[in-house]
Design a protein around this motif. Structure first.
Motif, PDB file in Angstrom:
ATOM      1  N   GLY A 294       0.808  -1.218   0.000  1.00  0.00           N
ATOM      2  CA  GLY A 294       0.000   0.000   0.000  1.00  0.00           C
ATOM      3  C   GLY A 294       0.840   1.266   0.000  1.00  0.00           C
ATOM      4  O   GLY A 294       0.532   2.226  -0.711  1.00  0.00           O
TER       5      GLY A 294
ATOM      6  N   THR B  49     -11.004   1.060  -9.789  1.00  0.00           N
ATOM      7  CA  THR B  49     -10.851   0.531  -8.439  1.00  0.00           C
ATOM      8  C   THR B  49     -12.128  -0.106  -7.909  1.00  0.00           C
ATOM      9  O   THR B  49     -12.075  -1.127  -7.212  1.00  0.00           O
ATOM     10  CB  THR B  49     -10.358   1.644  -7.489  1.00  0.00           C
TER      11      THR B  49
ATOM     12  N   GLY C  96     -12.425  -3.950  -6.815  1.00  0.00           N
ATOM     13  CA  GLY C  96     -12.817  -4.234  -5.446  1.00  0.00           C
ATOM     14  C   GLY C  96     -13.888  -5.301  -5.376  1.00  0.00           C
ATOM     15  O   GLY C  96     -13.870  -6.170  -4.496  1.00  0.00           O
TER      16      GLY C  96
ATOM     17  N   THR D 176      -2.617  -0.652  -9.534  1.00  0.00           N
ATOM     18  CA  THR D 176      -3.008   0.068  -8.319  1.00  0.00           C
ATOM     19  C   THR D 176      -4.494  -0.121  -8.039  1.00  0.00           C
ATOM     20  O   THR D 176      -4.897  -0.331  -6.884  1.00  0.00           O
ATOM     21  CB  THR D 176      -2.687   1.559  -8.467  1.00  0.00           C
TER      22      THR D 176
ATOM     23  N   THR E  49      -4.891  -2.077  -4.392  1.00  0.00           N
ATOM     24  CA  THR E  49      -5.277  -1.263  -3.238  1.00  0.00           C
ATOM     25  C   THR E  49      -6.536  -1.772  -2.549  1.00  0.00           C
ATOM     26  O   THR E  49      -6.526  -2.009  -1.339  1.00  0.00           O
ATOM     27  CB  THR E  49      -5.430   0.214  -3.635  1.00  0.00           C
ATOM     28  N   PRO E  50      -7.671  -1.983  -3.255  1.00  0.00           N
ATOM     29  CA  PRO E  50      -8.845  -2.521  -2.547  1.00  0.00           C
ATOM     30  C   PRO E  50      -8.649  -3.952  -2.082  1.00  0.00           C
ATOM     31  O   PRO E  50      -9.174  -4.342  -1.035  1.00  0.00           O
ATOM     32  CB  PRO E  50      -9.966  -2.403  -3.587  1.00  0.00           C
TER      33      PRO E  50
ATOM     34  N   LEU F  99      -6.642  -3.725   1.149  1.00  0.00           N
ATOM     35  CA  LEU F  99      -7.438  -3.178   2.236  1.00  0.00           C
ATOM     36  C   LEU F  99      -8.483  -4.178   2.714  1.00  0.00           C
ATOM     37  O   LEU F  99      -8.739  -4.318   3.916  1.00  0.00           O
ATOM     38  CB  LEU F  99      -8.106  -1.876   1.785  1.00  0.00           C
TER      39      LEU F  99
ATOM     40  N   MET G 201      -0.335   5.357   3.917  1.00  0.00           N
ATOM     41  CA  MET G 201      -0.849   5.814   2.628  1.00  0.00           C
ATOM     42  C   MET G 201      -0.663   7.320   2.473  1.00  0.00           C
ATOM     43  O   MET G 201      -0.227   7.806   1.422  1.00  0.00           O
ATOM     44  CB  MET G 201      -2.334   5.454   2.501  1.00  0.00           C
TER      45      MET G 201
ATOM     46  N   THR H 227     -14.265  -1.712   0.680  1.00  0.00           N
ATOM     47  CA  THR H 227     -12.913  -1.167   0.538  1.00  0.00           C
ATOM     48  C   THR H 227     -12.687  -0.615  -0.863  1.00  0.00           C
ATOM     49  O   THR H 227     -11.902   0.318  -1.047  1.00  0.00           O
ATOM     50  CB  THR H 227     -11.856  -2.237   0.861  1.00  0.00           C
TER      51      THR H 227
ATOM     52  N   THR I 191     -11.451   3.045  -1.399  1.00  0.00           N
ATOM     53  CA  THR I 191     -10.281   3.318  -2.235  1.00  0.00           C
ATOM     54  C   THR I 191     -10.629   4.285  -3.358  1.00  0.00           C
ATOM     55  O   THR I 191      -9.841   5.179  -3.698  1.00  0.00           O
ATOM     56  CB  THR I 191      -9.733   2.008  -2.828  1.00  0.00           C
TER      57      THR I 191
ATOM     58  N   GLN J 134     -10.726   7.702  -1.968  1.00  0.00           N
ATOM     59  CA  GLN J 134      -9.354   8.167  -1.740  1.00  0.00           C
ATOM     60  C   GLN J 134      -8.710   8.646  -3.030  1.00  0.00           C
ATOM     61  O   GLN J 134      -8.153   9.746  -3.097  1.00  0.00           O
ATOM     62  CB  GLN J 134      -8.544   7.022  -1.143  1.00  0.00           C
ATOM     63  N   GLN J 135      -8.797   7.832  -4.066  1.00  0.00           N
ATOM     64  CA  GLN J 135      -8.085   8.146  -5.298  1.00  0.00           C
ATOM     65  C   GLN J 135      -8.755   9.267  -6.086  1.00  0.00           C
ATOM     66  O   GLN J 135      -8.072  10.098  -6.688  1.00  0.00           O
ATOM     67  CB  GLN J 135      -7.923   6.873  -6.123  1.00  0.00           C
TER      68      GLN J 135
END
Length: 493
Positions: A45, A88, A92, A138, A142-143, A146, A170, A420, A424, A427-428
């Motif tokens: 991460g 993402t 996920g 990514t 990432t998910p 997480l 992060m 998640t 994510t 976040q992104q």
């Protein structure tokens, strides 16, 4: 859908030590196997977070070496962020359906291969392909990482601690990328910004199969292809529109056309999800206030803090005359603040509850941003900047940990990948949207004052920081009014 079968020995070991899952135990001890799980997942991460910013300082050098035009340089960053944010949510959900560890390992392998290609690239199109592949990796890793964290550590104080460490790394990764990119470019070569990923990928792939347990569904429902295609295109359009707004202006057809298309596709996605038998995003999940408002909080937290870094980078270089490397090193204090905030976050949640941690974190972040509005052109203002960014970094990470805990709590294991993935995505998209929005505000102010000078740049930065502060306050007020957490997310003090 049947629940995923969890074979993680880590989760069982923790649960057997005294009911952490139901919040009755206050032990935050993490055993040896769990530490290995953390090492693998947090390393991956952190590396992905670094990738968001590590090439920013090096862009002019890369353009000269590889042959990019000045206008084409933006695509080195944009190609990555488009794919990282756009896919993402899809990945996920794929992690939920086909195995989190499997997707995690595949994504890390793609990241290593893409990074090797990027480091060896000699033409623009090869580098762009490598960045696209890094973005897709990514979006997958990432998910998956997480959700592996949230399913390996039962809901409660231990998971809060783990999410705090994850959030700290992060956020620190984004800052570290800016510093590391300058150091590598000056001392070695920008190509090492890619090659480092190869080393990390090999190490993670060597350890992960040994320490991570797989989770598989009892059956494999059909993937919601129309929903997946629609939401991915919608996110791609929104992120592209935001990046174009920052590069060109909000009045550019590339910007508003893409944003309008993205909004239309999101409406279409909503209609699709209400009709398909096995939706990519079940509406019952989005109707949970902890999920919906938790992700609003995450969007605000990431958008505001990453854009502060961007604005202060302009201040340090254009107003105080710092070199790119010196400007990057100035954010080391912010990085320390984020680590401290990640450590304090779980304790704050344990004391006052997830909702109060979110609201309080955003309000303190706003208070820490206010002194930055009044920065001047004298060298002594650096002391104010360092103190304010340290305090803001702590508050921002408390809010981020609160967001992660809130947005992923109270859901069964078979929906953790979805939860998640949404977190994510917030976040992104937050990282991607904050900079162009604040850049557009600062640029408009600069042009209104007659063009770029040290004075007008300072005024533009101050104007954008006022908006940044307002976003934190408005988000905190909305969460205080509309977020209705249940169970342990309420204040326990």
């Amino acid at each position: 859908m049947t629940s995923l079968h969890q074979s993680s020995a880590a989760g069982g070991d923790i649960a057997s030590r005294g009911g952490v899952g139901d919040g009755t135990s206050r032990s935050l001890r993490i055993g040896g196997r769990e530490r290995l799980i953390l090492a693998v997942l947090l390393t991956a991460g952190f590396t992905l977070a670094v990738d968001f910013s590590i090439l920013n300082v090096a862009l002019p050098t890369i353009g000269a070496d590889v042959g990019f035009s000045l206008s084409g340089l933006q695509w080195i960053a944009t190609a990555f962020s488009l794919c990282a944010a756009g896919f993402t949510l899809f990945f996920g959900r794929i992690a939920d359906l086909f195995g989190r560890r499997r997707l995690f390992l595949a994504g890390v392998a793609v990241l290593g291969i893409a990074s090797l290609i990027g480091g060896l690239a000699g033409t623009p199109w090869v580098l762009i392909v490598a960045r696209v592949a890094q973005g897709l990796a990514t979006a997958a890793v990432t998910p998956a990482a997480l959700s592996l964290l949230t399913t390996s550590f039962p809901e409660g104080p231990v998971r809060d601690k783990v999410l705090g460490l994850n959030g700290a790394l992060m956020a620190a990764g984004f800052t570290t990328g800016a510093v590391l990119g300058g150091v590598l470019t000056d001392l070695l070569s920008w190509r090492w910004a890619f090659f480092i990923n190869v080393v990390v990928a090999v190490a993670v792939l060597a350890l992960a199969p040994v320490v991570l347990a797989e989770s598989r569904p009892g059956d494999r429902p059909k993937v919601d292809v129309p929903g997946a295609v629609t939401v991915s295109l919608a996110l791609l359009a929104v992120v592209y529109g935001l990046t174009q707004a920052g590069e060109r202006s909000w009045g550019s057809p590339h910007a508003y056309g893409a944003l309008i298309a993205g909004a239309g596709l999101l409406v279409a996605f909503w209609a699709i999800e209400k009709r398909v038998p096995q939706p990519l995003v079940p509406m019952r999940v989005l109707r949970r206030r902890t999920v919906g408002w938790g992700n609003v909080a995450g969007l605000a937290a990431f958008a505001t803090e990453t854009s502060v870094v961007f604005l202060l980078t302009l201040y340090l270089q254009k107003v105080l005359g710092y070199s790119p490397l010196a400007a990057g090193l100035s954010f080391a204090v912010l990085g320390v603040g984020t680590v401290v905030g990640g450590i304090l976050g779980p304790r704050v949640i344990g004391a006052v509850g997830g909702k109060n941690a979110l609201v309080g974190g955003l309000l303190v972040q706003a208070a820490a941003t206010i002194p930055l509005i009044f920065l001047g052109d004298r060298p002594g203002w650096i002391a104010v900047l360092l103190a304010a960014t340290f305090a803001g970094g702590i508050a921002n990470l408390v809010a981020i940990v609160g967001f992660m805990v809130t947005a992923t709590s109270g859901l069964p294991d078979d929906e953790q990948g979805l939860a998640t993935g949404l977190a994510t995505m917030s976040q992104q998209v937050g990282i991607t949207m904050g900079i162009p929005i604040m850049s557009a505000v600062a640029t408009a102010r600069i042009h209104a004052l007659g063009g770029p000078t040290a004075h007008t740049v300072l005024s533009g930065i101050s104007t954008a920081l006022i908006l940044n502060t307002a976003v934190c306050v408005v988000a905190a007020v909305l969460l205080a009014v509309f977020l209705r957490p249940s169970g342990r997310l309420r204040a326990t003090a």
